[in-house]
Design an enzyme around this catalytic site. Structure first.
Site, PDB file in Angstrom:
ATOM      1  N   GLY A  60     -10.150  44.458 -36.249  1.00  0.00           N
ATOM      2  CA  GLY A  60     -11.418  45.057 -35.587  1.00  0.00           C
ATOM      3  C   GLY A  60     -11.398  45.096 -34.482  1.00  0.00           C
ATOM      4  O   GLY A  60     -10.566  44.957 -33.844  1.00  0.00           O
ATOM      5  N   GLU A  62     -13.498  43.420 -32.001  1.00  0.00           N
ATOM      6  CA  GLU A  62     -13.434  42.038 -31.257  1.00  0.00           C
ATOM      7  C   GLU A  62     -12.378  41.295 -31.508  1.00  0.00           C
ATOM      8  O   GLU A  62     -11.914  40.296 -30.904  1.00  0.00           O
ATOM      9  CB  GLU A  62     -14.746  41.380 -31.415  1.00  0.00           C
ATOM     10  CG  GLU A  62     -15.782  42.225 -31.424  1.00  0.00           C
ATOM     11  CD  GLU A  62     -16.336  42.966 -30.157  1.00  0.00           C
ATOM     12  OE1 GLU A  62     -15.488  42.800 -29.160  1.00  0.00           O
ATOM     13  OE2 GLU A  62     -17.114  43.943 -29.892  1.00  0.00           O
ATOM     14  N   VAL A  65      -8.620  39.082 -38.503  1.00  0.00           N
ATOM     15  CA  VAL A  65      -9.004  38.093 -39.436  1.00  0.00           C
ATOM     16  C   VAL A  65      -7.531  37.988 -40.233  1.00  0.00           C
ATOM     17  O   VAL A  65      -7.112  39.031 -40.800  1.00  0.00           O
ATOM     18  CB  VAL A  65     -10.200  38.044 -40.349  1.00  0.00           C
ATOM     19  CG1 VAL A  65     -10.132  36.849 -41.374  1.00  0.00           C
ATOM     20  CG2 VAL A  65     -11.592  38.064 -39.528  1.00  0.00           C
ATOM     21  N   LYS A  79     -10.056  33.642 -38.130  1.00  0.00           N
ATOM     22  CA  LYS A  79     -10.604  34.707 -37.372  1.00  0.00           C
ATOM     23  C   LYS A  79     -10.228  34.556 -35.963  1.00  0.00           C
ATOM     24  O   LYS A  79     -10.363  33.317 -35.266  1.00  0.00           O
ATOM     25  CB  LYS A  79     -12.171  34.492 -37.484  1.00  0.00           C
ATOM     26  CG  LYS A  79     -12.883  35.581 -36.883  1.00  0.00           C
ATOM     27  CD  LYS A  79     -14.073  35.914 -37.108  1.00  0.00           C
ATOM     28  CE  LYS A  79     -14.814  36.965 -36.406  1.00  0.00           C
ATOM     29  NZ  LYS A  79     -16.175  37.112 -36.583  1.00  0.00           N
ATOM     30  N   ASP A 191     -26.512  40.181 -36.868  1.00  0.00           N
ATOM     31  CA  ASP A 191     -25.701  41.412 -37.015  1.00  0.00           C
ATOM     32  C   ASP A 191     -25.599  41.399 -38.634  1.00  0.00           C
ATOM     33  O   ASP A 191     -24.644  41.536 -39.091  1.00  0.00           O
ATOM     34  CB  ASP A 191     -24.219  41.303 -36.489  1.00  0.00           C
ATOM     35  CG  ASP A 191     -23.540  42.390 -36.459  1.00  0.00           C
ATOM     36  OD1 ASP A 191     -24.186  43.613 -36.424  1.00  0.00           O
ATOM     37  OD2 ASP A 191     -22.352  42.576 -36.568  1.00  0.00           O
ATOM     38  N   ASN A 196     -21.394  42.658 -43.253  1.00  0.00           N
ATOM     39  CA  ASN A 196     -21.187  41.296 -43.148  1.00  0.00           C
ATOM     40  C   ASN A 196     -21.498  40.448 -43.999  1.00  0.00           C
ATOM     41  O   ASN A 196     -21.922  39.146 -43.943  1.00  0.00           O
ATOM     42  CB  ASN A 196     -22.009  40.940 -41.738  1.00  0.00           C
ATOM     43  CG  ASN A 196     -20.954  41.450 -40.546  1.00  0.00           C
ATOM     44  OD1 ASN A 196     -19.729  41.419 -40.491  1.00  0.00           O
ATOM     45  ND2 ASN A 196     -21.624  41.535 -39.184  1.00  0.00           N
ATOM     46  N   ASP A 208     -19.368  36.303 -40.380  1.00  0.00           N
ATOM     47  CA  ASP A 208     -19.440  36.998 -38.916  1.00  0.00           C
ATOM     48  C   ASP A 208     -20.614  36.475 -38.363  1.00  0.00           C
ATOM     49  O   ASP A 208     -21.624  37.285 -37.853  1.00  0.00           O
ATOM     50  CB  ASP A 208     -19.532  38.587 -38.857  1.00  0.00           C
ATOM     51  CG  ASP A 208     -19.148  39.318 -37.818  1.00  0.00           C
ATOM     52  OD1 ASP A 208     -18.602  38.646 -36.831  1.00  0.00           O
ATOM     53  OD2 ASP A 208     -19.237  40.460 -37.569  1.00  0.00           O
TER      54      ASP A 208
HETATM   55  N1  LIG Z   1     -13.857  33.718 -44.557  1.00  0.00           N
HETATM   56  C1  LIG Z   1     -13.098  34.986 -44.881  1.00  0.00           C
HETATM   57  N2  LIG Z   1     -12.513  35.233 -46.086  1.00  0.00           N
HETATM   58  C2  LIG Z   1     -11.999  36.518 -46.446  1.00  0.00           C
HETATM   59  N3  LIG Z   1     -12.237  37.498 -45.531  1.00  0.00           N
HETATM   60  C3  LIG Z   1     -12.635  37.259 -44.481  1.00  0.00           C
HETATM   61  C4  LIG Z   1     -13.528  35.950 -44.030  1.00  0.00           C
HETATM   62  N4  LIG Z   1     -13.974  36.478 -42.836  1.00  0.00           N
HETATM   63  C5  LIG Z   1     -13.791  37.676 -42.495  1.00  0.00           C
HETATM   64  N5  LIG Z   1     -13.045  38.283 -43.442  1.00  0.00           N
HETATM   65  C6  LIG Z   1     -12.827  39.703 -43.561  1.00  0.00           C
HETATM   66  O1  LIG Z   1     -12.477  40.205 -42.283  1.00  0.00           O
HETATM   67  C7  LIG Z   1     -13.518  41.073 -41.656  1.00  0.00           C
HETATM   68  C8  LIG Z   1     -13.875  40.826 -40.494  1.00  0.00           C
HETATM   69  O2  LIG Z   1     -14.389  39.886 -40.336  1.00  0.00           O
HETATM   70  P1  LIG Z   1     -16.089  39.570 -39.230  1.00  0.00           P
HETATM   71  O3  LIG Z   1     -16.866  40.491 -39.939  1.00  0.00           O
HETATM   72  O4  LIG Z   1     -16.147  38.124 -39.194  1.00  0.00           O
HETATM   73  O5  LIG Z   1     -15.551  40.031 -37.932  1.00  0.00           O
HETATM   74  P2  LIG Z   1     -15.977  41.249 -36.910  1.00  0.00           P
HETATM   75  O6  LIG Z   1     -15.962  40.696 -35.562  1.00  0.00           O
HETATM   76  O7  LIG Z   1     -17.127  42.186 -37.366  1.00  0.00           O
HETATM   77  O8  LIG Z   1     -14.763  42.328 -37.113  1.00  0.00           O
HETATM   78  P3  LIG Z   1     -14.872  43.997 -36.614  1.00  0.00           P
HETATM   79  O9  LIG Z   1     -14.751  44.195 -35.414  1.00  0.00           O
HETATM   80  O10 LIG Z   1     -14.006  44.353 -37.838  1.00  0.00           O
HETATM   81  O11 LIG Z   1     -16.378  44.190 -37.270  1.00  0.00           O
HETATM   82  C9  LIG Z   1     -14.615  41.014 -42.810  1.00  0.00           C
HETATM   83  O12 LIG Z   1     -15.152  42.157 -43.246  1.00  0.00           O
HETATM   84  C10 LIG Z   1     -13.791  40.604 -44.064  1.00  0.00           C
HETATM   85  O13 LIG Z   1     -13.216  41.458 -45.019  1.00  0.00           O
HETATM   86 MG   LIG Z   2     -18.325  42.007 -39.235  1.00  0.00          MG
END
Ligand SMILES: Nc1ncnc2c1ncn2[C@@H]1O[C@H](COP(=O)(O)OP(=O)(O)OP(=O)(O)O)[C@@H](O)[C@H]1O
Ligand SMILES: [Mg+2]
Length: 256
Positions: A60, A62, A65, A79, A191, A196, A208
C-alpha cells in the site's frame, strides 16, 4: 552496527528472501526492506517471534503487510511502515494532539517509529477491551507483528470484496465493536470503512488502527462522525436500514 551482526543479518534476510519468488515480489522487498526494516525483522527473529517472512499480502501507500511464520509454525501478519516514502504530514495529524505521543512531533523518523508503536498500543487497548481486532504480538521499530487474519490458503478478504449473505447482523456487530472501542477503550478508529474490515468466518475483524485517536483528541468528534458516515453509507447500499444519528447514539452507548 558491527560487521558481524550485519553479516548475520544479511544471511538471515537472504534466507527469508529465498522463500519468495517472482519479479514483483523482489521489487517489493527491495522497497520495503530498508536497513531499519531489516533490523526490525532481525529483532523479531532474535526474539523468537518470526521464523520466516513468507509473502506480501498487501502493498500500500504507507507500507506493506507480509505473512510470516513463527518458530512454532503459526502464521502472523507483519505490518511494515515504509520509512522513506510514508506520507509524513498525513501521519503527523493523528500524532499531534495525542498526549501519549507528546514531544515526538519533530523528526520524520521518530514519527514513523511512533506510528507503528501507536498502532501496536491501539491494538492492545482495543483487543483488551474485546474489540475484534488482530491480537497484537510485538513491535520493533517500523514493524508491527500481529495475529494473521485468514486461512492456511489465503488472507481474509476485505469487506468491500465480499458479498454478505445477511448484512444486518454483520452491521450490528460492527456497530457494537465501534461502541466497545468508543465507550470501553476510549478510541475512535478514524479510518473506518469497508477497506479496513476483514471478513473471517462471516464476521468482521477491524484492522488498520494506527490512526485511531482517543476520545479527547481535538478532532475526535469529526473522526467519529466520518467513521459512522462511511459505515452507514456502505450498509445502506446493502439494504440495511440505518441513519447516522441513531448509529452515533448506539456507538456512544446512549441507546440500548
Ligand atoms: N492481521 C492481518 N491479517 C491478514 N491480512 C492483513 C492483516 N492486516 C492487514 N492485512 C492486509 O493488508 C492490507 C493493508 O493493511 P492495513 O489496512 O492495515 O494497511 P494500510 O495502511 O491501510 O495500507 P494501504 O496503504 O494499503 O491502505 C489489508 O487490506 C489486508 O488485506
Ligand atoms: Mg487500510
Amino acid at each position: 552496527m558491527d560487521k558481524e551482526l550485519y553479516h548475520h543479518l544479511d544471511s538471515q534476510i537472504d534466507k527469508l528472501r529465498t522463500r519468495r519468488k517472482g519479479a514483483q515480489d523482489r521489487k517489493t522487498e527491495d522497497e520495503v526492506f530498508d536497513r531499519s526494516t531489516l533490523l526490525a525483522i532481525y529483532d523479531l527473529m532474535a526474539s523468537g517471534i518470526v521464523e520466516t517472512v513468507d509473502f506480501p499480502i498487501s502493498t500500500g501507500k504507507e507500507g506493506n503487510v507480509f505473512r510470516a511464520t513463527s518458530p512454532s509454525g503459526t502464521f502472523l501478519a507483519l505490518k511494515i511502515y515504509r520509512t522513506a516514502t510514508a506520507n509524513f504530514n498525513a501521519i503527523r495529524m493523528y500524532i499531534v494532539g495525542d498526549p501519549r505521543f507528546k514531544g515526538i512531533e519533530g523528526s520524520k523518523r521518530k514519527v514513523i517509529m511512533a506510528w507503528s508503536h501507536k498502532e501496536f498500543r491501539n491494538l492492545e487497548l482495543l483487543h483488551g477491551k474485546g474489540v475484534r481486532v488482530p491480537k497484537p504480538i510485538q513491535f520493533s521499530k517500523n514493524v508491527v507483528a500481529m495475529e494473521y487474519i485468514g486461512t492456511d490458503e489465503q488472507p481474509a478478504p476485505m469487506l468491500k470484496s465480499v458479498v454478505l449473505e445477511d448484512p444486518q447482523p454483520f452491521f450490528d456487530d460492527i456497530v457494537e465493536n465501534m461502541r466497545k472501542a468508543y465507550v470501553d477503550a476510549g478510541l475512535i478508529h478514524a479510518d473506518m470503512s469497508e477497506y479496513n474490515i476483514l471478513v473471517r468466518d462471516g464476521v468482521g475483524v477491524i484492522i488498520d488502527v494506527g490512526q485511531a485517536v482517543m476520545r479527547n483528541h481535538p478532532n475526535a468528534q469529526d473522526f467519529l462522525r466520518r467513521d459512522i458516515h462511511n459505515i452507514v453509507h456502505y450498509f445502506s447500499k446493502l439494504g440495511v436500514k440505518c441513519d447516522a444519528g441513531s448509529v452515533l447514539a448506539r456507538v456512544k452507548g446512549e441507546k440500548p
